[in-house]
Each structure stands twice: as structure tokens, then as C-alpha cells.
Design a protein around this motif. Sequence first.
Motif, short mmCIF file in Angstrom:
data_model
loop_
_atom_site.label_atom_id
_atom_site.label_comp_id
_atom_site.label_asym_id
_atom_site.label_seq_id
_atom_site.Cartn_x
_atom_site.Cartn_y
_atom_site.Cartn_z
N GLU A 101 0.84 -1.21 0.00
CA GLU A 101 0.00 0.00 0.00
C GLU A 101 0.87 1.25 0.00
OE1 GLU A 101 -3.09 -0.10 3.02
OE2 GLU A 101 -3.34 -2.26 2.70
N MET A 102 1.96 1.22 0.77
CA MET A 102 2.89 2.35 0.81
C MET A 102 3.58 2.53 -0.54
SD MET A 102 6.43 3.16 1.04
CE MET A 102 7.14 1.59 1.47
N TRP A 103 3.99 1.43 -1.17
CA TRP A 103 4.67 1.51 -2.47
C TRP A 103 3.72 2.09 -3.52
CZ3 TRP A 103 9.75 1.11 -2.75
CH2 TRP A 103 10.41 0.44 -1.74
N TYR A 104 2.47 1.67 -3.47
CA TYR A 104 1.47 2.21 -4.41
C TYR A 104 1.28 3.71 -4.19
CZ TYR A 104 -3.04 3.08 -6.62
OH TYR A 104 -4.05 3.62 -7.38
N SER A 105 1.15 4.10 -2.94
CA SER A 105 0.95 5.51 -2.62
C SER A 105 2.13 6.36 -3.10
CB SER A 105 0.77 5.65 -1.10
OG SER A 105 0.76 7.01 -0.74
N CYS A 106 3.34 5.90 -2.83
CA CYS A 106 4.54 6.68 -3.18
C CYS A 106 4.83 6.69 -4.68
CB CYS A 106 5.76 6.12 -2.45
SG CYS A 106 5.72 6.43 -0.68
N PHE A 107 4.68 5.55 -5.34
CA PHE A 107 5.15 5.44 -6.72
C PHE A 107 4.06 5.58 -7.79
CE2 PHE A 107 8.85 3.94 -4.55
CZ PHE A 107 9.90 4.30 -5.36
N VAL A 108 2.80 5.42 -7.42
CA VAL A 108 1.73 5.54 -8.42
C VAL A 108 0.89 6.77 -8.14
CG1 VAL A 108 -0.25 4.41 -9.50
CG2 VAL A 108 1.71 3.04 -8.79
N GLN A 109 0.37 6.89 -6.92
CA GLN A 109 -0.53 8.00 -6.61
C GLN A 109 0.17 9.35 -6.61
OE1 GLN A 109 -2.34 6.54 -2.94
NE2 GLN A 109 -4.23 6.15 -4.06
N GLN A 110 1.45 9.41 -6.26
CA GLN A 110 2.15 10.69 -6.22
C GLN A 110 2.69 11.12 -7.58
OE1 GLN A 110 5.00 10.93 -3.02
NE2 GLN A 110 3.52 10.20 -1.51
N GLN A 111 2.52 10.30 -8.57
CA GLN A 111 2.92 10.64 -9.94
C GLN A 111 1.65 10.79 -10.76
OE1 GLN A 111 6.30 8.66 -11.90
NE2 GLN A 111 5.85 7.01 -10.47
#
Length: 186
Positions: A101-111
Motif C-alpha cells: 500500500e505504501m509503495w502504491y501511494s509513493c510510486f503511483v498516486q504521487q505521480q
Amino acid sequence: MLRAKVLLVGPRESGKSVLANFVSESTEGICSYSPTQGVRILEYEKPNLNGNSKGAACRFELWDCSGDQKFETCWPALMKDSHGVIIIFNPELPSHLKEIEMWYSCFVQQQPLLDSQCLLVAHHKPGSAGDTENLSLAYPLNKLKLIHSNLEEDPEDVRMEFIKYFRSIINIINESREREEMSIIS
């Protein structure tokens, strides 16, 4: 030649380097586990991936990113100009299910990436026996394309899933270019 940058991210020891080597047909460091320090970039060229003669070949840069959060300060630089993100995790480790969930938030949602530019890979390590085919993922991860990879049992199925994903990335890049060209013309 079309170029695409795809990040492979996820928790430590999830199999990112193994899958990066497999997909790119590299034999680098295949023998034993060695944690990636920062990032490792593999180039992978695929001729005629999009199935037509227009833009016949594509060069993929597979950015095999360390799962160690001590490299978090480097993440913005790694994300710059990426076209896709593959989140790899070991489905047998409950901590990995939370961490993705953290990886998704950092690498997908923030881009400015669409969910269609993200692929979730539940990587089964050799000798794993757990039944994790029916993973229940929390929102928003449950909206993403999820594949299971087991390189011992079905390597060609895994390769075909990656090729499908790469084709979708190429289509997104081409559509974006066409929109940009049309906006310049009009």
C-alpha cells in the motif's frame, strides 16, 4: 525507437531483481541473493512488441529499485519520467501485503500515472507451497491488474503477462504522443 521507463518496486526480498533478470533475459547476479543498492537499470529491447510496423521496436529501461526504505530520498529522482510501475511482493508474507500500500501511494498516486500503468505481481519463490491465489487486497490495490508469478512452474505464462503489460505501456505512450501532436497542429 520508442523508449519506456518502467520501475520495479516493492518490499525487500520480494523478487524484483529475479523478475527483472528474467524479463530482460539477463543472467547478471542470478546465483545468490544480493540486495539492490539504490537502483539497478537493465535495458531490454523488444522488436515489434506493438504488433504493427509503426514504431517497430521499443527499448525498455527496467529500473530495479531497492526495497530498502533507507533509499527513500532517491525515490523522486527514480520516479522522474517513468511510464509504468510494477509492484512486486511475496504473497506469503503478511508484512508485504501491508507494505505494498505504501509503495502504491509513493510510486503511483504521487505521480501522474493511471492505474492501468501499474501492475501488481505476487511473486512465488521456489519451493513455496502456500495457496495465495485468492488474495484479498484492500482498496485501491484491488483495482489494479494482479498477476501471480512462479518461475519454476509457469515461466512462459509470466513472460506473456509482462509482454501484455509492456504492450499496454506502449499504447499509452503512443496515445499521449498522438494527443500532443494533435494539440500542436490545432
